[in-house]
Design a protein around this motif. Structure first.
Motif, mmCIF file in Angstrom:
data_model
loop_
_atom_site.group_PDB
_atom_site.id
_atom_site.type_symbol
_atom_site.label_atom_id
_atom_site.label_comp_id
_atom_site.label_asym_id
_atom_site.label_seq_id
_atom_site.Cartn_x
_atom_site.Cartn_y
_atom_site.Cartn_z
ATOM 1 N N GLN A 78 6.781 26.472 -23.003
ATOM 2 C CA GLN A 78 6.267 25.145 -22.742
ATOM 3 C C GLN A 78 7.331 24.331 -22.014
ATOM 4 O O GLN A 78 8.520 24.482 -22.240
ATOM 5 N N LYS A 79 6.880 23.447 -21.129
ATOM 6 C CA LYS A 79 7.800 22.583 -20.403
ATOM 7 C C LYS A 79 7.106 21.283 -20.055
ATOM 8 O O LYS A 79 5.883 21.186 -20.080
ATOM 9 N N GLN A 80 7.891 20.298 -19.717
ATOM 10 C CA GLN A 80 7.344 19.014 -19.355
ATOM 11 C C GLN A 80 6.840 19.069 -17.915
ATOM 12 O O GLN A 80 7.323 19.868 -17.102
ATOM 13 N N PRO A 81 5.876 18.235 -17.543
ATOM 14 C CA PRO A 81 5.391 18.205 -16.171
ATOM 15 C C PRO A 81 6.529 17.946 -15.194
ATOM 16 O O PRO A 81 7.413 17.135 -15.453
ATOM 17 N N ASN A 82 6.504 18.689 -14.075
ATOM 18 C CA ASN A 82 7.487 18.555 -13.006
ATOM 19 C C ASN A 82 8.897 18.963 -13.430
ATOM 20 O O ASN A 82 9.862 18.681 -12.732
ATOM 21 N N ASP A 83 9.026 19.590 -14.581
ATOM 22 C CA ASP A 83 10.341 20.034 -15.056
ATOM 23 C C ASP A 83 10.475 21.524 -14.808
ATOM 24 O O ASP A 83 10.274 22.340 -15.693
ATOM 25 N N GLN A 84 10.823 21.889 -13.575
ATOM 26 C CA GLN A 84 10.902 23.299 -13.210
ATOM 27 C C GLN A 84 12.039 24.009 -13.917
ATOM 28 O O GLN A 84 11.963 25.191 -14.219
ATOM 29 N N SER A 85 13.106 23.277 -14.234
ATOM 30 C CA SER A 85 14.289 23.914 -14.802
ATOM 31 C C SER A 85 14.105 24.341 -16.245
ATOM 32 O O SER A 85 14.938 25.048 -16.788
ATOM 33 N N ALA A 86 12.999 23.920 -16.903
ATOM 34 C CA ALA A 86 12.823 24.222 -18.320
ATOM 35 C C ALA A 86 12.783 25.718 -18.576
ATOM 36 O O ALA A 86 13.320 26.190 -19.560
ATOM 37 N N ASP A 87 12.134 26.474 -17.729
ATOM 38 C CA ASP A 87 12.082 27.916 -17.934
ATOM 39 C C ASP A 87 12.127 28.669 -16.612
ATOM 40 O O ASP A 87 11.547 29.736 -16.477
ATOM 41 N N THR A 88 12.805 28.122 -15.616
ATOM 42 C CA THR A 88 12.949 28.760 -14.314
ATOM 43 C C THR A 88 14.412 29.123 -14.098
ATOM 44 O O THR A 88 15.278 28.244 -14.172
ATOM 45 N N PRO A 89 14.727 30.397 -13.830
ATOM 46 C CA PRO A 89 16.123 30.786 -13.602
ATOM 47 C C PRO A 89 16.744 30.000 -12.452
ATOM 48 O O PRO A 89 16.064 29.573 -11.517
ATOM 49 N N ILE A 90 18.060 29.843 -12.522
ATOM 50 C CA ILE A 90 18.744 28.962 -11.581
ATOM 51 C C ILE A 90 18.648 29.449 -10.137
ATOM 52 O O ILE A 90 18.623 28.639 -9.218
ATOM 53 N N ARG A 91 18.584 30.758 -9.907
ATOM 54 C CA ARG A 91 18.460 31.228 -8.522
ATOM 55 C C ARG A 91 17.080 30.909 -7.966
ATOM 56 O O ARG A 91 16.942 30.635 -6.777
ATOM 57 N N GLN A 92 16.050 30.959 -8.782
ATOM 58 C CA GLN A 92 14.726 30.580 -8.308
ATOM 59 C C GLN A 92 14.698 29.106 -7.925
ATOM 60 O O GLN A 92 14.042 28.712 -6.960
#
Length: 625
Positions: A517-531
């Motif tokens: 789960q992540k907050q809206p527009n919060d890509q960093s919540a579960d997206t690897p740093i290279r992505q």
């Protein structure tokens, strides 16, 4: 015309990258400096850039086809004179006119692409003509390369892949390995070993004559390759020696001939600590007794560089897998749910960095009153892993470091150094009961993979690969895929439109487990740093992935680099060192498949799986100690 081409490129570049910079939160407002985007690449801050390899300060997004690119090709015409042909923009199909181009015959256009490296970003464009690039830099000093074709990229991906079929009938049926360098030479290393243990050392079940101890290790070096090479040579031997002592001692126990779990864990910890003591302390004693700079260079090199270590130990008798982790390499278990036909990702290790709250709390408790023991997520503001082999600058006293500096070489001690050692090689050990009959698998990888893919994506990709191999080849046609059949004999088959993985098994660099789960527009919540760095348009879409490789580890690396986006895969593999280090780390991946195996194939032999192993001579990617 050439100036006009360059001007067009510059104009497009400025406007596009203003937007990229505005979107990227890379600036430190407090000091108005740029910080490394990746928290793991490499290990040290900009304050030691003269001594350590580091990530440049402003890695931005990969952008293709922005305006015209000032790269040129040359070819021999009828008069054998070199002619210049400009690069064509990806935004148009028509080549840009050139006053020097020959008019006697049309130029044959192939699907060739140029890659222009400009400090912290790179660009792609198409090449018009058949000849090679006339030069490797343009008038602004940007590096110009011809991008690999998909076939060349595949060849490079598979250059160092290996696969082994384990016909021992003791729970492991296959393991696949691949390495892909980014540093030159590669700073990662690896080791695998199967030890047949007689019943005079370890107790067995049902009067079996012996059991197997199986080891797999991945070692993520930094500031050089010497420490990881030392671990490849010695760590498994140290572990086997300590385990041998522990298991022998248990045989004399009347209550149970098996060691208790705590003793086995302690044996692995002792092995790690004894090897690191040899690297960091015994080496100093030897060179002080014989103060030779040549001897010092040989003995102190593994202490001055550093390495994380991830070692897995599988006991075939108890069917337990222990994972000993020092640093931020990671092990993840994939286990199938027969009701859904999907796998669930379970992390078997925790990333030990200054960003991990557990590690920060431990460090502050061990060094009370030192506010900068963890500073900006790093040990003394510089080193990211809180546990590592080598890295003696965080273990030696100031006095020892000054003596080594005066007699041999080195650098001044860190000004924040007060109560060393700060970094330890002691691992955190986890224990997992393996169920071979259910097709469990484990992925071990250095952090270069986990910067690119989540735990769930990695497990789902292996599940996708298994399904593809099972559907493509029947057991009668290939013995190397016969062990796959039972995995899909029951349960639902996952949809091809999604990865066959259940949600809830992701883990970030801090060791916290995400519930998807992540907050809206919060890509960093579960997206690897290279992505995030690459600005992947839809990072959570399974359509990004592709199955093209027979080796499961290579399959993971291909999809980590872009998968279905062949231009991205080719571009990332074309970049030479040190430019490549701004976008990806060294990669070492091992995939271990557990299973019962085929009765006819259990002859006690470990065979090379030729269809998933690179056909090459006896070469190595780096020098050996």
């Amino acid at each position: 015309m050439r100036r006009a081409v360059i001007s067009s490129f510059r104009t497009a570049r400025r406007s596009a990258f203003r937007k990229v910079i505005q979107r990227s939160s890379l600036f430190s407002r407090a000091e108005n400096v740029l910080r490394p985007f990746s928290s793991s690449a490499r290990r040290y801050s900009a304050t030691h850039q003269a001594a350590f390899m580091r990530l440049p300060r402003t890695p931005l997004a990969i952008v293709g086809g922005l305006g015209a690119i000032a790269a040129y090709v040359s070819y021999k015409g009828p008069s054998l004179q070199q002619q210049s042909v400009p690069v064509r923009s990806l935004t148009t199909d028509a080549p840009t006119a050139s006053p020097t181009a020959p008019v006697t015959s049309p130029v044959t256009t192939h699907d060739r692409k140029a890659l222009v490296v400009d400090n912290d970003q790179f660009f792609t464009g198409q090449i018009v003509g058949d000849g090679p690039l006339a030069k490797n830099t343009d008038d602004r000093g940007r590096k110009v390369l011809e991008m690999m074709t998909p076939e060349q990229a595949t060849e490079r991906l598979r250059k160092n892949e290996e696969s082994f079929l384990v016909g021992r009938g003791r729970g492991v049926v296959r393991y696949d390995v691949v390495q892909l360098p980014s540093n030159d030479p590669i700073e990662d290393d690896k080791a695998e070993k199967i030890v047949e243990v007689p019943n005079t050392v370890a107790a067995t079940i049902n009067d079996a004559p012996s059991s197997d101890w199986m080891f797999w290790g991945v070692f993520d070096g930094h500031s050089g390759w010497t420490t990881s090479a030392k671990l490849r040579q010695a760590l498994i031997s140290f572990a086997a020696r300590e385990l041998n002592t522990t298991y022998k001692a248990a045989l004399s126990n009347a209550k149970s001939p098996f060691p208790d779990p705590a003793s086995i864990d302690q044996a692995l910890k002792s092995a790690f600590l004894k090897l690191d003591h040899e690297i960091c302390n015994e080496s100093v004693e030897k060179v002080f007794k014989n103060p030779s700079k040549r001897l010092g260079a040989e003995l102190l090199a593994p202490a001055l560089s550093g390495s994380c270590a991830l070692l897995s130990f599988y006991d075939t008798t108890s069917k337990t897998l222990r994972v000993a982790c020092t640093g931020d390499s990671r092990a993840v278990l994939g286990r199938k749910n027969p009701k859904t036909g999907k796998w669930f990702a379970t992390p078997l290790s925790e990333d030990q960095t200054g960003s991990n709250p557990n590690e920060e709390a431990r460090m502050r408790a061990e060094h009370p009153g030192e506010d900068h023991v963890i500073y900006r997520g790093r040990v003394l503001g510089n080193l990211e892993p809180t546990r590592a082999f080598g890295d003696a600058a965080y273990k030696w006293s100031k006095d020892v470091q000054e003596q080594i500096r005066n007699k041999f070489f080195g650098r001044a001690p860190n000004s924040l150094l007060k109560t060393p050692p700060y970094v330890t090689a002691e691992p955190v050990v986890t224990t997992t009961n393996i169920e071979p009959s259910k097709g469990d698998f484990v992925v071990l990888a250095t952090d270069g993979l986990w910067e690119m893919l989540t735990n769930e994506e990695v497990v789902g990709l292996v599940g996708q690969w298994v399904e593809a191999q099972n559907n493509a080849t029947s057991p009668a046609k290939s013995s190397s895929t016969a062990w796959l059949t039972s995995w899909f004999s029951s349960g639902n088959t996952p949809s091809a439109a999604s990865l066959p993985v259940e949600k809830g098994g992701n883990m970030d660099k801090t060791g916290q487990v995400s519930k998807g789960q992540k907050q809206p527009n919060d890509q960093s919540a579960d997206t690897p740093i290279r992505q995030q760095q690459w600005q992947i348009p839809d990072p959570h879409s399974a359509s990004r992935f592709v199955v093209e490789d027979k080796n499961a580890a290579t399959h993971l690396v291909r999809n980590a680099l872009g998968g279905r986006d062949r231009d991205m895969v080719c571009a990332l593999l074309t970049l030479p060192s040190p430019y490549s280090r701004r976008y990806r780390d060294d990669l070492t991946v091992e995939v271990i498949f557990f299973g019962e195996g085929e009765k006819d194939g259990n002859d006690g032999v470990v065979r090379m799986n030729e269809e998933a192993t690179a056909k090459r001579g006896d070469t190595d990617m780096k020098a050996k100690l």
